[in-house]
Design an enzyme around this catalytic site. Structure first.
Site, PDB file in Angstrom:
ATOM      1  N   ASP A 138       0.874  -1.191  -0.088  1.00 58.36           N
ATOM      2  CA  ASP A 138      -0.166  -0.058   0.018  1.00 58.36           C
ATOM      3  C   ASP A 138       0.817   1.373  -0.165  1.00 58.36           C
ATOM      4  O   ASP A 138       0.039   2.227  -0.158  1.00 58.36           O
ATOM      5  CB  ASP A 138      -1.010   0.107   1.370  1.00 58.36           C
ATOM      6  CG  ASP A 138      -2.111  -0.787   1.159  1.00 58.36           C
ATOM      7  OD1 ASP A 138      -1.999  -1.756   0.239  1.00 58.36           O
ATOM      8  OD2 ASP A 138      -2.890  -1.078   2.074  1.00 58.36           O
ATOM      9  N   GLY A 181      -5.165  -1.144  -1.640  1.00 56.10           N
ATOM     10  CA  GLY A 181      -4.828   0.047  -1.012  1.00 56.10           C
ATOM     11  C   GLY A 181      -5.987   0.282  -0.071  1.00 56.10           C
ATOM     12  O   GLY A 181      -6.895   1.028  -0.537  1.00 56.10           O
ATOM     13  N   ARG A 182      -5.849  -0.236   1.206  1.00 58.13           N
ATOM     14  CA  ARG A 182      -7.060  -0.132   2.015  1.00 58.13           C
ATOM     15  C   ARG A 182      -7.377   1.086   2.526  1.00 58.13           C
ATOM     16  O   ARG A 182      -8.585   1.546   2.616  1.00 58.13           O
ATOM     17  CB  ARG A 182      -6.530  -1.182   3.210  1.00 58.13           C
ATOM     18  CG  ARG A 182      -7.785  -1.088   4.061  1.00 58.13           C
ATOM     19  CD  ARG A 182      -7.858  -2.103   5.294  1.00 58.13           C
ATOM     20  NE  ARG A 182      -6.238  -2.402   5.593  1.00 58.13           N
ATOM     21  CZ  ARG A 182      -5.883  -3.567   6.086  1.00 58.13           C
ATOM     22  NH1 ARG A 182      -6.723  -4.634   6.198  1.00 58.13           N
ATOM     23  NH2 ARG A 182      -4.582  -3.732   6.369  1.00 58.13           N
ATOM     24  N   LYS A 230     -10.737   9.505 -28.211  1.00 60.35           N
ATOM     25  CA  LYS A 230     -10.242   8.124 -28.284  1.00 60.35           C
ATOM     26  C   LYS A 230     -10.803   6.849 -28.234  1.00 60.35           C
ATOM     27  O   LYS A 230     -10.407   5.846 -28.306  1.00 60.35           O
ATOM     28  CB  LYS A 230      -8.901   8.181 -27.535  1.00 60.35           C
ATOM     29  CG  LYS A 230      -9.311   8.705 -25.942  1.00 60.35           C
ATOM     30  CD  LYS A 230      -8.148   8.715 -24.943  1.00 60.35           C
ATOM     31  CE  LYS A 230      -8.169   9.476 -24.005  1.00 60.35           C
ATOM     32  NZ  LYS A 230      -7.170   9.838 -23.053  1.00 60.35           N
ATOM     33  N   GLU A 239      -9.142   0.870  -3.948  1.00 61.93           N
ATOM     34  CA  GLU A 239      -9.988   0.184  -2.776  1.00 61.93           C
ATOM     35  C   GLU A 239     -10.581   0.989  -1.770  1.00 61.93           C
ATOM     36  O   GLU A 239     -11.410   1.085  -1.105  1.00 61.93           O
ATOM     37  CB  GLU A 239      -9.121  -1.143  -2.289  1.00 61.93           C
ATOM     38  CG  GLU A 239      -9.722  -1.933  -1.216  1.00 61.93           C
ATOM     39  CD  GLU A 239      -8.572  -2.682  -0.708  1.00 61.93           C
ATOM     40  OE1 GLU A 239      -7.431  -2.554  -0.813  1.00 61.93           O
ATOM     41  OE2 GLU A 239      -9.056  -3.472   0.295  1.00 61.93           O
ATOM     42  N   ARG A 275      -0.951  -8.374  -5.086  1.00 63.03           N
ATOM     43  CA  ARG A 275      -0.081  -8.625  -4.082  1.00 63.03           C
ATOM     44  C   ARG A 275       0.922 -10.050  -4.470  1.00 63.03           C
ATOM     45  O   ARG A 275       1.827 -10.171  -3.703  1.00 63.03           O
ATOM     46  CB  ARG A 275      -0.855  -9.081  -2.730  1.00 63.03           C
ATOM     47  CG  ARG A 275      -0.408  -8.412  -1.722  1.00 63.03           C
ATOM     48  CD  ARG A 275      -1.320  -8.338  -0.510  1.00 63.03           C
ATOM     49  NE  ARG A 275      -1.575  -9.371   0.205  1.00 63.03           N
ATOM     50  CZ  ARG A 275      -2.355  -9.594   1.155  1.00 63.03           C
ATOM     51  NH1 ARG A 275      -2.887  -8.609   1.565  1.00 63.03           N
ATOM     52  NH2 ARG A 275      -2.664 -10.685   1.641  1.00 63.03           N
TER      53      ARG A 275
HETATM   54  O1  F6P Z   1      -1.444  -5.663   2.668  1.00 60.93           O
HETATM   55  C1  F6P Z   1      -2.156  -4.611   2.547  1.00 60.93           C
HETATM   56  C2  F6P Z   1      -3.431  -5.027   1.823  1.00 60.93           C
HETATM   57  O2  F6P Z   1      -3.311  -5.748   0.668  1.00 60.93           O
HETATM   58  C3  F6P Z   1      -4.475  -3.935   1.506  1.00 60.93           C
HETATM   59  O3  F6P Z   1      -4.151  -3.496   0.260  1.00 60.93           O
HETATM   60  C4  F6P Z   1      -5.864  -4.720   1.520  1.00 60.93           C
HETATM   61  O4  F6P Z   1      -6.953  -4.131   1.679  1.00 60.93           O
HETATM   62  C5  F6P Z   1      -5.367  -5.910   2.515  1.00 60.93           C
HETATM   63  O5  F6P Z   1      -4.119  -5.959   2.512  1.00 60.93           O
HETATM   64  C6  F6P Z   1      -6.154  -7.251   2.205  1.00 60.93           C
HETATM   65  O6  F6P Z   1      -6.088  -8.044   3.435  1.00 60.93           O
HETATM   66  P1  F6P Z   1      -6.364  -9.556   3.504  1.00 60.93           P
HETATM   67  O7  F6P Z   1      -5.427 -10.251   2.386  1.00 60.93           O
HETATM   68  O8  F6P Z   1      -6.036 -10.165   4.760  1.00 60.93           O
HETATM   69  O9  F6P Z   1      -7.709  -9.584   2.783  1.00 60.93           O
END
Ligand code: F6P
Length: 370
Positions: A138, A181-182, A230, A239, A275
């Protein structure tokens, strides 16, 4: 502590995994071994520490970890470690293994745990150096310009958006691509710039829902204008924006119908794809340098600190702990309580870092706002 007398050093990864955690562990094992310190790998983060799920790691064990995604040690979000009882159990395990230093690789919650554990050890007269390494895709941590994992995540998003743009162009569609990106829009903001997106939605903008729909409608009108348009739109949405992407699509579709603009819209939520994957060269290198610095910080007996990568010293920001230029001019050391306080300011939008990111996005990428 002299090099020969270094006590065992334990390492764990905690919270959401991030690409680059494995190369960081590999570097820690290599540097500590060269200094003659045994390295203990803790499985499953703080949960494994409480349970004593620990095994010695040699350079041979971590061979090949440079290119592995995720965390091979395993990670967890551990509720028990948020209690004093849980931390006491963890400290007892560390004493049992005669550990002199604990390196915690993780994000905000993990570094909060590291700070509390360091304080607990100090209050009980236990000689323990707790050192944090920032790792979270994040990029919401203060006192470091990048956290481990951010670069790989950004590259993954850019790759996904490039693909989506191919199909969006073929069908003249509008795509809203949601990225992780919590509570922080860094990934959405930087991905929007890097992909040449048409719009970006991020929590730091604090836009009202109606304002958001107005601006998306303007972006679409402009893009599908018959003269020089375009005929496709890419909007990157974080997020962290507290409105569902599906709701934004629904409201936008209504608006487009009312305005007689026959544009098809689609939503694509990238989620955990962002991730995973092999760490980028940058994440491998940053992990290696921060891993080296963390072992050296343990060697110097530092407790309750985080190693930051190439920090921009903006006006209004706290001073670093001293740069230890003899170690690495790109690495600085920060008390964990300062890191956590400043991280809170990044998350609530009052930090100079957040304000600088938003201003720079608006000034340097004016195409992104309508
Ligand atoms: O590590 C940060 C993050 O990837 C955030 O972007 C996301 O909101 C959260 O973790 C998701 O967490 P989990 O894998 O526990 O659902």
């Amino acid at each position: 502590m002299t090099a020969e007398k270094l006590a065992p050093i334990a390492v764990l990864t905690s919270g959401g995994d991030a690409p680059g955690m494995n190369p960081t562990v590999r570097a820690i094992v290599g540097v500590a071994s060269a200094l003659g310190a045994p390295i203990l790998g803790v499985r499953r983060g703080y949960q494994g520490l409480i349970e004593g799920d620990v095994a010695e790691l040699t350079p041979r064990d971590v061979d090949g970890w440079s290119r592995r995604g995720g965390s091979s040690l395993g990670s967890s979000r551990c509720a028990a470690f948020r209690t004093e009882q849980g931390r006491l159990a963890a400290l007892m395990q560390l004493e049992r293994w005669q550990v002199g230093g604990l390196i915690v690789i993780g994000g905000n919650g993990s570094l909060t745990g590291a700070k509390l554990l360091g304080e607990l050890a100090a209050s009980r007269g236990v000689a323990l150096s707790v050192v944090g390494i920032p790792a979270s895709i994040d990029n919401d941590l203060a006192c470091t310009s990048l956290s481990i994992g951010v670069d790989t995540a950004l590259n993954t998003i850019v790759d996904a958006c490039d693909r989506i743009l191919d199909t969006a162009s073929s069908h003249a569609r509008t795509f809203i691509v949601e990225v992780m990106g919590r509570d922080c829009g860094y990934l959405a903001m930087t991905a929007a710039v890097a992909t040449g997106a048409d719009g970006v939605l991020f929590p730091e903008a604090r836009q009202h829902e109606d304002e958001m729909i107005d601006s998306l409608e303007r972006i679409i009108q402009h893009a599908y204008d018959p003269v020089g348009g375009k005929h496709r739109v890419l909007v990157v949405k974080s997020e962290g924006v507290p409105i569902d992407s599906s709701r934004i699509k629904e409201r936008l579709d209504e608006r487009l119908r009312a305005g007689n603009l026959p544009v098809e819209t689609r939503v694509s939520v990238l989620g955990h794809v962002v991730r995973g994957g092999a760490p980028s060269a940058t994440d491998r290198l940053i992990g290696g340098r921060l891993g080296h610095a963390a072992v050296r910080a343990v060697e110097r007996g530092m407790n309750g600190v985080m190693c930051g990568w190439h920090v921009l010293q903006l006006p209004g920001q706290p001073e670093m702990l001293g740069q230890h230029f003899d170690l690495d001019p790109y690495v600085s050391f920060w008390p964990l309580d300062v890191v956590l306080r400043e991280t809170e300011r990044i998350l609530n939008g009052t930090s100079e870092v957040t304000q600088w990111r938003v201003r720079l996005l608006r000034e340097a990428a004016p195409f992104l706002s309508a």
